[in-house]
Design an enzyme around this catalytic site. Structure first.
Site, PDB file in Angstrom:
ATOM      1  CB  SER A  33      38.216  39.697  28.747  1.00 44.79           C
ATOM      2  OG  SER A  33      38.795  38.770  29.713  1.00 44.79           O
ATOM      3  CD  GLU A  55      47.325  42.224  37.221  1.00 46.00           C
ATOM      4  OE1 GLU A  55      48.232  43.075  36.862  1.00 46.00           O
ATOM      5  OE2 GLU A  55      46.576  41.500  36.488  1.00 46.00           O
ATOM      6  CE  LYS A  63      46.993  43.639  33.648  1.00 47.61           C
ATOM      7  NZ  LYS A  63      46.249  42.590  33.805  1.00 47.61           N
ATOM      8  N   GLY A  66      42.260  39.004  32.307  1.00 46.98           N
ATOM      9  CA  GLY A  66      43.121  37.920  31.426  1.00 46.98           C
ATOM     10  C   GLY A  66      42.307  36.762  31.354  1.00 46.98           C
ATOM     11  CD  GLU A 123      40.910  46.617  35.466  1.00 43.20           C
ATOM     12  OE1 GLU A 123      41.358  46.725  34.294  1.00 43.20           O
ATOM     13  OE2 GLU A 123      42.115  46.465  36.112  1.00 43.20           O
ATOM     14  CG  ASN A 177      47.546  47.854  33.409  1.00 42.07           C
ATOM     15  OD1 ASN A 177      49.000  48.197  33.316  1.00 42.07           O
ATOM     16  ND2 ASN A 177      47.123  47.252  34.249  1.00 42.07           N
ATOM     17  CG  HIS A 226      45.673  46.488  38.275  1.00 38.10           C
ATOM     18  ND1 HIS A 226      45.878  45.111  38.601  1.00 38.10           N
ATOM     19  CD2 HIS A 226      45.257  46.831  37.123  1.00 38.10           C
ATOM     20  CE1 HIS A 226      45.160  44.576  37.235  1.00 38.10           C
ATOM     21  NE2 HIS A 226      44.860  45.388  36.552  1.00 38.10           N
TER      22      HIS A 226
HETATM   23  P1  13P Z   1      42.798  42.108  30.388  1.00 38.23           P
HETATM   24  O1  13P Z   1      42.383  43.356  29.456  1.00 38.23           O
HETATM   25  O2  13P Z   1      44.095  41.399  29.772  1.00 38.23           O
HETATM   26  O3  13P Z   1      41.941  41.355  30.784  1.00 38.23           O
HETATM   27  O4  13P Z   1      43.401  43.024  31.599  1.00 38.23           O
HETATM   28  C1  13P Z   1      42.657  43.889  32.342  1.00 38.23           C
HETATM   29  C2  13P Z   1      43.503  44.548  33.254  1.00 38.23           C
HETATM   30  O5  13P Z   1      43.620  44.162  34.196  1.00 38.23           O
HETATM   31  C3  13P Z   1      43.675  46.230  32.766  1.00 38.23           C
HETATM   32  O6  13P Z   1      44.185  46.714  33.995  1.00 38.23           O
END
Ligand code: 13P
Length: 253
Positions: A213, A97, A11, A173, A167, A9, A95
């Site tokens: 992560s 976010e 983003k 992150g 997740e 992803n 997601h």
């Molecule tokens: P990270 O792998 O950067 O922690 O992000 C996870 C994520 O939100 C994937 O959709």
């Protein structure tokens, strides 16, 4: 055996020259024998180009969200019809976010999931608890409710095709991966909730990813964990080399 899928992803990252270089490098070093299916989840503006760049390879292209309507007066939105039209095969829905910054709820997630199936797109539904919920011991009830509402009104066949990404929000992150016991407990719970909604054979077949992560040094252990069938990866999917290393982990399985 369950399908193992690693989705990167991106983003809101990358430029056109960067995506071209990424795909060139990814394809050049792509491990043919990996049992992992790879998906690149990119911003809308690059999807058509990525579909062209991935042509003839096993790599699939996904959107990171979409509207649930086919067309109409929804300025700035992109519909499932449009995604299907340009050759996108998957779409990330709900997601954390999107839930946090764009008011997505389990109800809007469910509408989008239904719209995805109507237009031949495979949804990757994201669920996950906050740190407060984990500390209050609410993880399993929260996830169960997200799964039940997110999968409402779907047929058993559609649920079987759905990809679920667990997740934990506190692991995104942050460099803090859930331990494989923590991730396995929740993914196992998701599997049993899916069993309640459908039947034992679908429960065994559905693909459940872990995200938060994930990187080349923890992927093998995660993939060897009973209920984890792949990963949804943010940071470590941005460079072709590290994304390739994640896919290569599938060669050893
Ligand atoms: P990270 O792998 O950067 O922690 O992000 C996870 C994520 O939100 C994937 O959709």
């Amino acid at each position: 055996m369950r399908k193992k899928i690693i989705a990167g992803n991106w983003k809101m990252n990358k430029t056109l020259p960067e995506i071209k270089k990424f795909m060139e490098e990814l394809i050049q070093n792509y491990p043919e024998k990996s049992q992992i299916e790879a998906i690149v989840c990119a911003p809308f503006v690059y999807l058509a180009e990525l579909v062209k760049l991935a042509e003839g390879t096993p790599i699939k292209i996904a959107a990171q969200t979409m509207n649930d309507q086919n067309s109409g007066a929804f300025t700035g939105e992109v519909s499932p019809v449009m995604l299907n039209d340009i050759g996108v095969t998957h779409v990330v829905i709900g997601h954390s976010e999107r839930r946090e910054y764009y008011n997505e709820t389990d109800e809007t997630v469910n509408k989008k999931v239904q719209a995805a199936f109507t237009h031949n797109l495979t949804p990757i539904i994201c669920v996950g608890e906050s740190l407060e919920q984990r500390e209050a011991n609410e993880t399993l009830t929260h996830i169960e409710s997200q799964i039940k509402l997110g999968l409402a009104h779907l047929t058993d066949e559609q649920i079987k095709e759905t990809i679920i990404a667990y997740e934990p929000i506190w692991a995104i992150g942050t460099g803090k991966t859930a331990t494989h016991d923590q991730a396995n407990e929740v993914c196992g719970h998701i599997r049993s909730v899916v069993g309640e909604l459908t039947n034992d054979s679908i429960k065994e077949l559905i693909t459940i990813q872990y995200g938060g992560s994930v990187n080349p040094s923890n992927i093998v252990e995660l993939l060897q964990t009973e209920h984890i069938d792949g990963a949804l990866v943010g940071g470590a999917s941005l460079e072709a080399d590290s994304f390739n290393q994640l896919i290569k982990a599938g060669v050893q399985l």
